[in-house]
Structures are given as structure tokens and as C-alpha cells.
Design an enzyme around this catalytic site. Sequence first.
Site, PDB file in Angstrom:
ATOM      1  N   ASP A  75       0.785  -1.237   0.000  1.00  0.00           N
ATOM      2  CA  ASP A  75       0.000   0.000   0.000  1.00  0.00           C
ATOM      3  C   ASP A  75       0.829   1.307   0.000  1.00  0.00           C
ATOM      4  O   ASP A  75       0.540   2.226  -0.756  1.00  0.00           O
ATOM      5  CB  ASP A  75      -0.949  -0.061   1.221  1.00  0.00           C
ATOM      6  CG  ASP A  75      -1.947   1.076   1.266  1.00  0.00           C
ATOM      7  OD1 ASP A  75      -1.997   1.838   0.287  1.00  0.00           O
ATOM      8  OD2 ASP A  75      -2.669   1.186   2.267  1.00  0.00           O
ATOM      9  N   THR A 139     -10.173 -15.995   7.214  1.00  0.00           N
ATOM     10  CA  THR A 139      -8.989 -15.716   8.012  1.00  0.00           C
ATOM     11  C   THR A 139      -9.323 -14.667   9.051  1.00  0.00           C
ATOM     12  O   THR A 139     -10.155 -13.791   8.804  1.00  0.00           O
ATOM     13  CB  THR A 139      -7.832 -15.217   7.122  1.00  0.00           C
ATOM     14  OG1 THR A 139      -6.743 -14.850   7.976  1.00  0.00           O
ATOM     15  CG2 THR A 139      -8.225 -14.005   6.286  1.00  0.00           C
ATOM     16  N   GLY A 176      -6.069 -17.473   4.847  1.00  0.00           N
ATOM     17  CA  GLY A 176      -6.362 -18.757   5.472  1.00  0.00           C
ATOM     18  C   GLY A 176      -5.522 -19.911   4.971  1.00  0.00           C
ATOM     19  O   GLY A 176      -5.862 -21.073   5.173  1.00  0.00           O
ATOM     20  N   VAL A 202       0.287 -14.988   5.881  1.00  0.00           N
ATOM     21  CA  VAL A 202       0.700 -14.116   6.982  1.00  0.00           C
ATOM     22  C   VAL A 202       0.925 -14.972   8.228  1.00  0.00           C
ATOM     23  O   VAL A 202       2.057 -15.301   8.579  1.00  0.00           O
ATOM     24  CB  VAL A 202      -0.351 -13.011   7.274  1.00  0.00           C
ATOM     25  CG1 VAL A 202       0.143 -12.120   8.416  1.00  0.00           C
ATOM     26  CG2 VAL A 202      -0.631 -12.177   6.031  1.00  0.00           C
ATOM     27  N   MET A 266      20.139 -38.774 -29.345  1.00  0.00           N
ATOM     28  CA  MET A 266      21.394 -39.212 -28.750  1.00  0.00           C
ATOM     29  C   MET A 266      22.486 -38.807 -29.736  1.00  0.00           C
ATOM     30  O   MET A 266      22.710 -39.482 -30.734  1.00  0.00           O
ATOM     31  CB  MET A 266      21.385 -40.735 -28.513  1.00  0.00           C
ATOM     32  CG  MET A 266      20.073 -41.292 -27.963  1.00  0.00           C
ATOM     33  SD  MET A 266      19.390 -40.432 -26.522  1.00  0.00           S
ATOM     34  CE  MET A 266      20.313 -41.192 -25.207  1.00  0.00           C
ATOM     35  N   CYS A 420      21.730 -42.355 -14.721  1.00  0.00           N
ATOM     36  CA  CYS A 420      21.888 -41.587 -15.964  1.00  0.00           C
ATOM     37  C   CYS A 420      20.537 -41.216 -16.557  1.00  0.00           C
ATOM     38  O   CYS A 420      20.339 -40.115 -17.064  1.00  0.00           O
ATOM     39  CB  CYS A 420      22.699 -42.388 -16.984  1.00  0.00           C
ATOM     40  SG  CYS A 420      24.340 -42.834 -16.392  1.00  0.00           S
TER      41      CYS A 420
HETATM   42  N1  3NM Z   1      -5.013  -9.879   2.288  1.00  0.00           N
HETATM   43  P1  3NM Z   1      -3.398 -15.267   6.776  1.00  0.00           P
HETATM   44  S1  3NM Z   1      -6.344 -11.811   3.249  1.00  0.00           S
HETATM   45  C1  3NM Z   1      -3.223  -9.494   3.915  1.00  0.00           C
HETATM   46  O1  3NM Z   1      -7.931 -11.235   0.823  1.00  0.00           O
HETATM   47  C2  3NM Z   1      -4.399 -10.217   3.448  1.00  0.00           C
HETATM   48  O2  3NM Z   1      -6.676  -9.637   0.099  1.00  0.00           O
HETATM   49  C3  3NM Z   1      -6.086 -10.637   2.055  1.00  0.00           C
HETATM   50  O3  3NM Z   1      -3.588 -13.742   6.409  1.00  0.00           O
HETATM   51  C4  3NM Z   1      -6.972 -10.491   0.906  1.00  0.00           C
HETATM   52  O4  3NM Z   1      -2.411 -15.833   5.850  1.00  0.00           O
HETATM   53  C5  3NM Z   1      -4.983 -11.293   4.099  1.00  0.00           C
HETATM   54  O5  3NM Z   1      -2.906 -15.226   8.187  1.00  0.00           O
HETATM   55  C6  3NM Z   1      -4.559 -11.908   5.370  1.00  0.00           C
HETATM   56  O6  3NM Z   1      -4.741 -15.922   6.659  1.00  0.00           O
HETATM   57  C7  3NM Z   1      -4.057 -13.320   5.181  1.00  0.00           C
HETATM   58 MG    MG Z   2      -4.329  -3.228   1.029  1.00  0.00          MG
END
Ligand code: 3NM
Ligand code: MG
Length: 494
Positions: A75, A139, A176, A202, A266, A420
Amino acid sequence: MPKPSVNYGVYLVTDSTPAILGSRDLCAVVEASLRGGVTVLQYRDKLSSRDEAVATARKLHAIARRFDVPLLINDRVDVAVEVGCEGVHIGQDDMAYTEARTLLGPDKIIGVTASSTQEALRACEAGADYLGLGTVLATSTKKDTKSIIGPAGVRAILADLAAAGHGAVPTVCIGGVGTSNAGPVVAACRAPAKALDGVAVVSAIVAAPDPAAAARDLLAQVTVAMIPQVVRAVAETTPLTHNMTNLVVQNFAANVALCVGASPIMANYAEEAADLAKLGGALVVNMGTVTPDGLKNYVQALKAYNGAGRPVVFDPVGAGATSVRRNAVKTLLDAGHFTVIKGNEGEIQTVAGASILQRGVDSTSSLSLAAKARLVASLARRLGSVILLTGATDLLSDGRRTLRVDNGHPLLAAVTGTGCTLGTTVSAMVAAHAADPLLAAVAGTVVFGLAAEMAAARSEVRGPGTFVPAFLDELYALRKATGDGDFRWLTLAK
Ligand code: 3NM
Ligand code: MG
């Protein structure tokens, strides 16, 4: 500076919040994860001040560079510009792609999040370098995710991208994904015409008790999940495998090449190499029956393939056995670059010795698995090659990523030339998937070992004689395999 080529296999997105990072040091976690095999890094920090973010990004950039891994900033395009790192990742609500591109210039990487075909196509048309697709699974790491699209949603976007002519844009999924599901998620997201290039995580790494182990686990799973793509690429493209090989295995190696779907030639006369190198295949230099004339031919062919930018696999058969062979290894290493070097412990140790200076090596010593892993990784870094050290457990490394493969069967050692023909198999995979020679070498090694296991399990196989035809049949069957379930015997370990 040209844009760095990025391997999106294991993409770490950082999080500095106490809920995920806890009380640990972000730099230490990132460094451990890079040791484990993370291939691309994104610094994501929504809370720190600009100055703090710049300072942290600089530290992460220094660490990532030691591992030759690109750093992208989530970002905050201004932070990326100030730090001079490799690029940014922007979401749909962040700065517009065109504005980010103007600020960063043409040589930086810009990735874009997309959760629908419409968003994905728009990003590709704008020129995005890669896409993060998601949220793939629920997630708790990101509170404001818009829609959980599931593997089916990712698969649909991938199919639409391929249909719209954006099949070459790399993609990862995010949300997730962790060590409990990375392999199955990659497999479930695969559309017939386009697959993911990796997974972005993450918490699977940042919140893991052992981030290096988590990264290794993810790397192994993602690699395994990508093997069917490589196998299919060979079957679909029928790449040339040009073998300059020994007298013993000519026929066997040609048959193995045909069974995995490649087109063997070959040809030991190097005058042909310049023409053959233009055909988009790969060369195997196997010095099993080396002669002075043969060595000159290997050097000339190596240079021709290097010049054409096509892969070369080196099989330094019996490298440590005689001074002639030790010198031949030295001559070949000096003459050009090998994409993959495959050998047993003694052969790889000889290559390692020859690549520093000519000195005797004890080819009978038996290294521990950990010592072998260090050997392949350091030699890979030194030569810029993928090193494949064969044995009951095979070890492969490109210097950053080190993997083990436990497929195979003792009957392979009861037949001449199987080592081989593994070199020939790997050459077919590298020819079809030159973008990632480590993945290609793993694919060749796994398919080869798997075919041996399946052949040995057949009721008619009673020994070496009945094993060989069954092995060829199983290699042939694996190449025809279309479902991921056909690869369920994979035992690639962490
Ligand atoms: N972006 P984890 S989901 C940073 O959907 C991020 O764009 C997402 O975290 C998207 O691997 C996410 O712990 C977090 O589930 C992913
Ligand atoms: Mg973002």
C-alpha cells in the site's frame, strides 16, 4: 536495472500486530523464514508512522537482499520509493495502479489484489506484474476482507485470465492458507489452462513457533502441488532432450525420455549442437565414458546451449574415480554454466572440490543428511546451478531452497544406468519448465522415484529384469496422468 524475476512460490506478507507477531522481533522472524525458503517478501504495516515504516523497510530490505529475495511494500508507495525496494502491492482501495506506476517507474514490481474476474482483468490490462487472488479461505488476520471466494472462485478467475490472454501473469492466493492446507489449496485452485504460482501467507509464518520450519513445510507442499504442472508441460510440449551420454545407457535413456513425453536425440558430435540448441530443448552432458574427443565435444555443446540460453544438465559420472575424470569436471565447470548438476555423494563432492581447486576428495565418506543439505546449498550458490545429490534420500537445492525427496526403490540400484536416465528425465522437465529449474528437477526426481515404487509393487516384478519394463510402463502412465490424485504417492519431505 531490469525488473527482478520473482519466484512467487512462498510469499510472506508480514504483520506487526501483537495478535500475530506477539512479542517477537519482526526482522528475526523474517530472516528465519527466508532461511526456510520464503521466495518473496511483502512488508505490510498499517499502523506505524511513516518514519518507522521507512526504518523497518530498510532493515527488511537489507535482510531480504542477503537471500536475493525481493521486498515489496503493502500500500505505502511513498515508503517503497524512499527505500528503493523492488516494488509494492496494492489493494483495490489503495492508490490506483497507474499512479503507483508513475511514482515507481517501469522497473519496479507492482502487484494487485483481485477478488473477481473483473478486478483481475482490469489489473492485468493496466499492466500488473502479478495478482494476489482472494480472500481464498476465511482468516482472522485481516478484519476487512470483502469476500471469501474459495478455491472455486480462484479457479474461475484463473480460467478467465487464461481465456483473456493473461495466462502468463503470475498469481498467488491469499487468506487462510497455512501448513495444514497449502498443498491441497494449490491443487484445488488449479484450472485446466492456468495454475497458481504460489501461496501468500501471513499468520502461517509470522505466528508460527518456528517460522523457518513453517516456511520449509510450505515450500515442500507448494513444490509438490506444482509437480503435475511440470509433468503436463513435458507431455504438452514434447521438448527435445539432447543426450551426449555414455555407451551403456543410450537405448535405456532414449526410452525413458520417450516415456516421460520428451523427444530424445542421442548425438555426441558437437557440430550438431548449435542447430539442436535452437529447438527449445535441453542438453545432457553425461561423462560416463569420457574420452579426450568426447570432452572437447561436451565443451563445444555446452557453449552452444549456454549461448542459446537453453538448459544443460551435467551428470559427472564417476567424477572422483580417476584423475582424467576429475580434470574433465574442472574443464567443464570452467567452460560454461550448468542448469542442473546431478550426482551421487562422491560425484557431488568431487564437483565441489573441483569448483574451488583441484584436490583429492574421499568419495567413500558418508555425510549426514544435514551435511548433504549444506553441501548442495553451498555448491548451488557457488555455481548458480541446481544441485541434485542422489541417494536413498535425494537432496536438491538452488542455493536458497533446499528440498529432500524420499521416493524411489532399491531395485533402481540393481539395474545399470538408472542414475543416468534420471539425468535425462530431469532434462525433459527443465526443458519444459526452464523458469524454475529447482521445481523441474524436483518434478523429475519425484516422478522417477514414484514410477520405480509403483513398478516394484507390481505382482509380475520379481527382480531387475522384470523391473525395467514395468518401470518404463509406470513412467509412461504417470505422464498420461491428468488428475492430481495420480500423484498421491508423493512423499516429498520437509
Ligand atoms: N489480504 P493469513 S487476506 C493481507 O484477501 C491479506 O486480500 C487478504 O492472512 C486479501 O495468511 C490477508 O494469516 C490476510 O490468513 C491473510
Ligand atoms: Mg491493502
